[in-house]
Design a protein around this motif. Sequence first.
Motif: not given
Lengths: 165, 291
Positions: B16-22, B24-27
């Motif tokens: 979940q954390f990795t998904l959130n970071v990804t 956020r990074s994409s945004r």
Amino acid sequence: MKLRNAQLAFVVAAAVVVQQVLVPHVRLLGVYVDVVMLAVLSVALIAGPRIGMVAAVAAGLVTDAFSPFPIGTASVGLLLSAALVGSISEGADELPWVSAGLVAIGSIIATLGFVLVAASFDHLQTSFFHVVHVAVVLAVVNGALAPFIRKLVRPLMTSGTRLSW
Amino acid sequence: MCGAVRSIAGTADLDQFTLNVTVRSSRTTRTRRALVAMMLLVATLLVVDHQPGDSPLAPARSAVRDGFASAGSGLGSLWPFGDGAEVKRLEAENAQLRTDLDAARGEVAKVADVERERSRLAELFDIKTPNDVPKTVARVIKVGASNFDDGIELDKGTDSGIRIGMPVETGAGLVGRVVQASRSRSTVQLVSDATFAVTVRYADSGDVGTASGQGAGKNLRGDLVALDSRVHAGELVVTSGTDGSLYPAGLVVGKVKTAESGGTDLRKRVDIYPGADLHRLDLVAVVQWQP
């Protein structure tokens, strides 16, 4: 998407009309209230940086049509401040003082951005004191009004289709 | 068993954390790209509109101004505050104007004779003065509605013959020059604006120099006046109308307030107060003069 564009256009147009028609009567501590700046920063606060930036460019371009400065002068400062306020607010709490602080900082950036661009195109000569005076008063006024304007703008921006740019 | 469940939960949290970071990074990347794209757009518009001469964006600017002009004039009357104070101010101003009018009537009688003689001489020598140039009378509908622009907006534009660069005056003196004109509106840069400058002649001494604005509410600064010049306080300052000047000769700019020789300066410091009352502008005349 169409409905969201219409909502955004309505907020920007309403802010510009109020600025041009009613605000010439309102000065606080010798400074004109900047409704357009406040509206753009509120949009960035609510809808995030990208929609905030679209609002900033649109509002800046229309504002410049009424001023003697080249088209785009007001947009630069608004664009940078909307990007910053929108980006920070995405992960921030919706506390009133957070909104107030972000809008105050955004107002200072927008004012300084405008002055730098206008001066670099030889369209503005003003004193350092005047710039600081305007930036500080706008930061305080816009910061104080931000929580209320946020409540006013939020229903306009979030009703109908969901924002998802 | 318990350890295995904890391990699975930990893996899910990490995912979940990795998904959130990804996300956020994409945004962030999209936001940066959008910012760069919009900055480029705005920079292009700035450069295009800053070009000397007629800007290709002028028609769009005029269309927006004219569109808002019609809507704005109706909405402006909705403003509910300030009318009472405005009436009192107008009453006081009216009383003052009546007093001034009485004094002016006496002056008119004297000036009429001088004017007849001036006209005869001007005709004889084929000299054009501001009085011979047609003027468009316009009403000031907005005064400096921005924190960094103290210019004024007039209720007439190109449909009334107003063009960019034309001088604007009241009977008392130069107000400024037209810097923008749409079909029904025009914007005037005031003489007090810090970017305003005009070549002037000091009426008594005959010295020629420049007068430039120093910001809203401040007097004009007279430059290029030699130390040995006889420029003195109270002297009338008019536009020089030198070759290529943006203004016709003889428009009143103001009067000298002080003329001092500063310590190490090689020129006199001249302080000029504007002839036109820039704080109480109502009707102005746009002089249909183009150099």
